[in-house]
Scaffold this active site. Structure first.
Site, mmCIF file in Angstrom:
data_model
loop_
_atom_site.group_PDB
_atom_site.id
_atom_site.type_symbol
_atom_site.label_atom_id
_atom_site.label_comp_id
_atom_site.label_asym_id
_atom_site.label_seq_id
_atom_site.Cartn_x
_atom_site.Cartn_y
_atom_site.Cartn_z
ATOM 1 N N ILE A 54 0.857 -1.191 0.000
ATOM 2 C CA ILE A 54 0.000 0.000 0.000
ATOM 3 C C ILE A 54 0.889 1.235 0.000
ATOM 4 C CG2 ILE A 54 -1.843 1.280 1.170
ATOM 5 C CD1 ILE A 54 -2.699 -1.282 2.524
ATOM 6 N N THR A 55 0.771 2.063 -1.026
ATOM 7 C CA THR A 55 1.541 3.309 -1.024
ATOM 8 C C THR A 55 0.816 4.335 -0.158
ATOM 9 O OG1 THR A 55 0.480 4.334 -2.965
ATOM 10 C CG2 THR A 55 2.313 2.824 -3.394
ATOM 11 N N GLY A 56 1.582 5.206 0.472
ATOM 12 C CA GLY A 56 0.976 6.242 1.312
ATOM 13 C C GLY A 56 0.219 5.651 2.484
ATOM 14 N N ALA A 57 0.820 4.643 3.110
ATOM 15 C CA ALA A 57 0.143 3.975 4.231
ATOM 16 C C ALA A 57 0.472 4.638 5.567
ATOM 17 C CB ALA A 57 0.529 2.498 4.266
ATOM 18 N N SER A 59 -0.720 7.505 6.610
ATOM 19 C CA SER A 59 -1.833 8.282 7.169
ATOM 20 C C SER A 59 -3.119 8.011 6.397
ATOM 21 C CB SER A 59 -1.502 9.786 7.146
ATOM 22 O OG SER A 59 -1.576 10.289 5.840
ATOM 23 N N GLY A 60 -4.204 8.584 6.909
ATOM 24 C CA GLY A 60 -5.469 8.601 6.191
ATOM 25 C C GLY A 60 -5.949 7.239 5.699
ATOM 26 N N TYR A 237 -4.640 18.166 -9.297
ATOM 27 C CA TYR A 237 -5.009 16.979 -8.509
ATOM 28 C C TYR A 237 -6.138 16.217 -9.192
ATOM 29 C CZ TYR A 237 -7.252 14.189 -4.859
ATOM 30 O OH TYR A 237 -7.838 13.157 -4.155
HETATM 31 P P1 NDP Z 1 -3.402 11.565 3.246
HETATM 32 O O1 NDP Z 1 -2.703 12.860 3.002
HETATM 33 O O2 NDP Z 1 -3.811 11.216 4.617
HETATM 34 O O3 NDP Z 1 -2.518 10.377 2.689
HETATM 35 C C1 NDP Z 1 -1.713 10.527 1.568
HETATM 36 C C2 NDP Z 1 -0.523 9.618 1.672
HETATM 37 O O4 NDP Z 1 0.291 9.806 0.511
HETATM 38 C C3 NDP Z 1 0.380 9.914 2.880
HETATM 39 O O5 NDP Z 1 0.766 8.692 3.424
HETATM 40 C C4 NDP Z 1 1.555 10.618 2.261
HETATM 41 O O6 NDP Z 1 2.769 10.442 2.956
HETATM 42 C C5 NDP Z 1 1.623 9.900 0.929
HETATM 43 N N1 NDP Z 1 2.472 10.606 -0.020
HETATM 44 C C6 NDP Z 1 2.375 11.881 -0.442
HETATM 45 N N2 NDP Z 1 3.392 12.169 -1.268
HETATM 46 C C7 NDP Z 1 4.133 11.050 -1.381
HETATM 47 C C8 NDP Z 1 5.316 10.734 -2.078
HETATM 48 N N3 NDP Z 1 5.980 11.636 -2.808
HETATM 49 N N4 NDP Z 1 5.799 9.482 -1.984
HETATM 50 C C9 NDP Z 1 5.178 8.571 -1.209
HETATM 51 N N5 NDP Z 1 4.064 8.818 -0.516
HETATM 52 C C10 NDP Z 1 3.558 10.057 -0.598
HETATM 53 O O7 NDP Z 1 -4.654 11.593 2.261
HETATM 54 P P2 NDP Z 1 -5.845 10.534 2.004
HETATM 55 O O8 NDP Z 1 -5.711 9.369 2.875
HETATM 56 O O9 NDP Z 1 -7.089 11.299 1.991
HETATM 57 O O10 NDP Z 1 -5.543 10.122 0.504
HETATM 58 C C11 NDP Z 1 -5.338 8.784 0.097
HETATM 59 C C12 NDP Z 1 -5.960 8.551 -1.253
HETATM 60 O O11 NDP Z 1 -7.376 8.716 -1.166
HETATM 61 C C13 NDP Z 1 -5.496 9.512 -2.339
HETATM 62 O O12 NDP Z 1 -5.278 8.781 -3.531
HETATM 63 C C14 NDP Z 1 -6.674 10.449 -2.527
HETATM 64 O O13 NDP Z 1 -6.725 10.956 -3.827
HETATM 65 C C15 NDP Z 1 -7.812 9.492 -2.264
HETATM 66 N N6 NDP Z 1 -9.088 10.086 -1.938
HETATM 67 C C16 NDP Z 1 -9.236 10.822 -0.781
HETATM 68 C C17 NDP Z 1 -10.459 11.372 -0.490
HETATM 69 C C18 NDP Z 1 -10.678 12.181 0.738
HETATM 70 O O14 NDP Z 1 -11.789 12.672 0.896
HETATM 71 N N7 NDP Z 1 -9.701 12.338 1.606
HETATM 72 C C19 NDP Z 1 -11.615 11.184 -1.367
HETATM 73 C C20 NDP Z 1 -11.335 10.405 -2.543
HETATM 74 C C21 NDP Z 1 -10.128 9.862 -2.789
HETATM 75 P P3 NDP Z 1 3.232 11.388 4.157
HETATM 76 O O15 NDP Z 1 2.522 10.873 5.350
HETATM 77 O O16 NDP Z 1 4.704 11.170 4.196
HETATM 78 O O17 NDP Z 1 2.845 12.778 3.799
HETATM 79 MG MG1 PMR Z 2 -16.788 18.760 -2.556
HETATM 80 C C1 PMR Z 2 -22.518 15.375 -3.018
HETATM 81 C C2 PMR Z 2 -21.746 16.391 -3.039
HETATM 82 C C3 PMR Z 2 -20.291 16.440 -2.803
HETATM 83 C C4 PMR Z 2 -19.387 15.445 -2.514
HETATM 84 C C5 PMR Z 2 -19.648 13.980 -2.332
HETATM 85 C C6 PMR Z 2 -18.100 16.044 -2.439
HETATM 86 C C7 PMR Z 2 -16.899 15.344 -2.211
HETATM 87 N N1 PMR Z 2 -18.225 17.406 -2.622
HETATM 88 C C8 PMR Z 2 -19.574 17.679 -2.860
HETATM 89 C C9 PMR Z 2 -20.147 18.904 -3.116
HETATM 90 C C10 PMR Z 2 -19.514 20.125 -3.055
HETATM 91 N N2 PMR Z 2 -18.188 20.303 -2.796
HETATM 92 C C11 PMR Z 2 -20.138 21.420 -3.254
HETATM 93 C C12 PMR Z 2 -21.604 21.639 -3.552
HETATM 94 C C13 PMR Z 2 -19.162 22.355 -3.109
HETATM 95 C C14 PMR Z 2 -19.286 23.875 -3.246
HETATM 96 C C15 PMR Z 2 -19.564 24.508 -1.961
HETATM 97 C C16 PMR Z 2 -17.935 21.650 -2.818
HETATM 98 C C17 PMR Z 2 -16.701 22.253 -2.600
HETATM 99 C C18 PMR Z 2 -15.522 21.558 -2.423
HETATM 100 C C19 PMR Z 2 -14.190 22.095 -2.289
HETATM 101 C C20 PMR Z 2 -13.800 23.537 -2.261
HETATM 102 N N3 PMR Z 2 -15.425 20.155 -2.380
HETATM 103 C C21 PMR Z 2 -14.139 19.859 -2.261
HETATM 104 C C22 PMR Z 2 -13.372 21.004 -2.208
HETATM 105 C C23 PMR Z 2 -12.013 20.598 -2.088
HETATM 106 O O1 PMR Z 2 -11.007 21.308 -2.006
HETATM 107 C C24 PMR Z 2 -11.960 19.081 -2.154
HETATM 108 C C25 PMR Z 2 -11.314 18.695 -3.447
HETATM 109 O O2 PMR Z 2 -11.784 18.968 -4.509
HETATM 110 O O3 PMR Z 2 -10.211 18.006 -3.372
HETATM 111 C C26 PMR Z 2 -9.685 17.657 -4.634
HETATM 112 C C27 PMR Z 2 -13.398 18.676 -2.186
HETATM 113 C C28 PMR Z 2 -14.012 17.447 -2.168
HETATM 114 N N4 PMR Z 2 -15.381 17.269 -2.277
HETATM 115 C C29 PMR Z 2 -15.670 15.939 -2.181
HETATM 116 C C30 PMR Z 2 -14.450 15.224 -2.010
HETATM 117 C C31 PMR Z 2 -14.347 13.736 -1.865
HETATM 118 C C32 PMR Z 2 -13.441 16.146 -2.005
HETATM 119 C C33 PMR Z 2 -11.999 15.851 -1.757
HETATM 120 C C34 PMR Z 2 -11.109 14.938 -2.092
HETATM 121 C C35 PMR Z 2 -10.927 14.165 -3.359
HETATM 122 O O4 PMR Z 2 -11.636 14.186 -4.302
HETATM 123 O O5 PMR Z 2 -10.009 13.428 -3.356
#
Ligand code: NDP
Ligand code: PMR
Length: 362
Positions: A54-57, A59-60, A237
């Site tokens: 698992i990459t990026g394990a 956190s999160g 992104y």
């Molecule tokens: P986190 O920031 O918690 O986790 C990201 C991980 O990526 C960390 O372990 C970080 O390491 C690692 N990482 C960043 N840069 C590098 C690098 N250069 N080399 C190796 N590892 C690196 O974020 P999330 O857990 O939220 O994100 C995990 C995945 O989930 C991502 O692919 C994201 O796009 C996806 N995702 C997240 C959503 C959300 O709502 N959070 C929604 C949809 C998808 P370090 O700890 O060293 O910084």
């Molecule tokens: Mg979003 C059903 C509506 C929905 C969901 C599931 C997400 C997920 N978001 C929704 C709606 C909205 N967002 C709306 C209506 C707005 C305007 C107010 C909004 C805004 C917003 C911002 C500014 N949302 C965001 C951001 C971010 O900076 C996040 C992002 O785009 O990261 C790339 C984000 C996100 N919204 C999500 C999810 C899952 C993210 C973050 C992470 C990701 O896609 O990996």
């Protein structure tokens, strides 16, 4: 590289260390290589412990998934991370059982590091059964692009290109595994899919005609964005997530039949509390979790999201290849529809071919 919580001697000075020799030493000392498990008392044949990278394990989502898999007792997790100490502490704090994980250094912002990681993992001498490309960076407030060691814009360089090389290299290891269900999972997201409300929040993902990617994504004499436009960190992104989802499908088309590997992507839900938003403004970090919890209702906890990704790793019911998984309000998985761009086969082929050139595979 080291297993469990004992920091390796090179943890504080990684530059001076020959990691491959460390790999060999650590293997003998720390890794309990899983072997075929004999029949259980009930007489049923049980499958040996699986090995999942698992990459990026650290956190999160990655950490929560590693924990869920490790606690199941059925998996050994290779935590592929750029920060050894952070990862060791995180694994310990999460209560991951001793012996259930190995930490191996991987910095996806360097192709050399990716290649070295592959060598190190092979020296562990354990089969690779599942690879999860999970790590990501999100730089929504960056005014200027930053670049990987190889000169690629950081978000696409780490989230897509680093993983692209890693996955291509490890495909042969997956192919060689005797595990009943071998999987390559690339984490996607709703925000890269413009067929959703979330995907329509500006700036929207759009790879355009890929002119920036074709020009090397280096910002020197060319754009740092895939579509060749002005740099926008949030869009970079989302573009990288489109590449992730296209790559998964292209892998499926090219290799599923030949290798038997299941290729999958997923949107685990909005895990609004993770480190992904660390570079966002404080007000966003404060309001984003309640906004997702009470308004969009798209929020999921890290624990729940980790269980979802762990399902994609190990559930016998999720073996279908080429699928982008999502979960409904009752936390039941379903095959989701990707946006037009994220399912464009011609674009997937072009992204694949351009990425191959950039990472030195073609
Ligand atoms: P986190 O920031 O918690 O986790 C990201 C991980 O990526 C960390 O372990 C970080 O390491 C690692 N990482 C960043 N840069 C590098 C690098 N250069 N080399 C190796 N590892 C690196 O974020 P999330 O857990 O939220 O994100 C995990 C995945 O989930 C991502 O692919 C994201 O796009 C996806 N995702 C997240 C959503 C959300 O709502 N959070 C929604 C949809 C998808 P370090 O700890 O060293 O910084
Ligand atoms: Mg979003 C059903 C509506 C929905 C969901 C599931 C997400 C997920 N978001 C929704 C709606 C909205 N967002 C709306 C209506 C707005 C305007 C107010 C909004 C805004 C917003 C911002 C500014 N949302 C965001 C951001 C971010 O900076 C996040 C992002 O785009 O990261 C790339 C984000 C996100 N919204 C999500 C999810 C899952 C993210 C973050 C992470 C990701 O896609 O990996």
């Amino acid at each position: 590289m080291a297993s469990n919580s004992t920091p390796p001697p090179w943890a504080c000075a990684p530059k001076r260390v020959n990691t491959s020799s460390v790999a060999i030493r650590a293997q003998a000392a720390a890794v309990s290589a899983p072997t075929a498990t004999p029949a259980s008392p009930s007489g049923k044949k049980t499958v040996r412990t699986g090995n999942a990278i698992i990459t990026g394990a650290s956190s999160g989502l990655g950490l929560a998934t590693a924990k869920a898999l490790a606690e199941s007792g059925k998996w050994h997790v290779i935590m592929a991370c750029r920060d050894y100490l952070k990862t060791a502490r995180a694994a310990r704090a999460a209560g991951m059982p001793k012996g259930s994980y190995t930490i191996v250094h991987l910095d996806l912002a360097s192709l050399d590091s990716v290649r070295q990681f592959v060598k190190n993992v092979r020296q562990l001498d354990m089969p690779i059964d599942v690879v999860v490309c999970n790590a990501a960076v999100y730089q929504p407030t960056a005014k200027e692009p930053s670049f990987t060691a190889d000169g690629f814009e950081m978000s696409v360089g780490v989230n897509h290109l680093g993983h692209f090389l890693l996955a291509r290299e490890l495909l042969e290891d997956l192919k060689a595994s005797d595990y009943p269900s071998k999987r390559l999972i690339i984490v996607g997201s709703i925000t890269g899919n413009t067929n959703t409300l979330a995907g329509n929040v500006p700036p929207k993902a759009n790879l355009g005609d890929l002119r920036g990617l074709a020009a090397g994504l280096n910002g020197v004499g060319s754009a740092a964005m895939i579509d060749g436009a002005e740099f926008d960190g949030a869009k970079a992104y989302k573009d990288s997530k489109v590449c992730n989802m296209l790559t998964m499908q292209e892998f499926h088309r090219r290799y599923h039949e030949e290798t038997g590997v299941t290729f999958a992507s997923l949107y685990p839900g909005c895990i609004a509390t993770t480190g992904l938003f660390r570079e966002h403004i404080p007000l966003f970090r404060l309001l984003f979790p309640p906004f997702q919890k009470y308004i969009t209702k798209g929020y999921v906890s890290e624990e729940e999201a980790g269980k979802r990704l762990a399902q994609v790793v190990s559930e016998p019911s999720l073996t279908k290849s080429g699928v982008y998984w999502s979960w409904n309000k009752n936390s039941a998985s379903f095959e989701n529809q990707l946006s037009e761009e994220a399912s464009d086969t011609e674009k997937a082929r072009k992204v694949w071919e351009l990425s191959e050139k950039l990472v030195g595979l073609a």
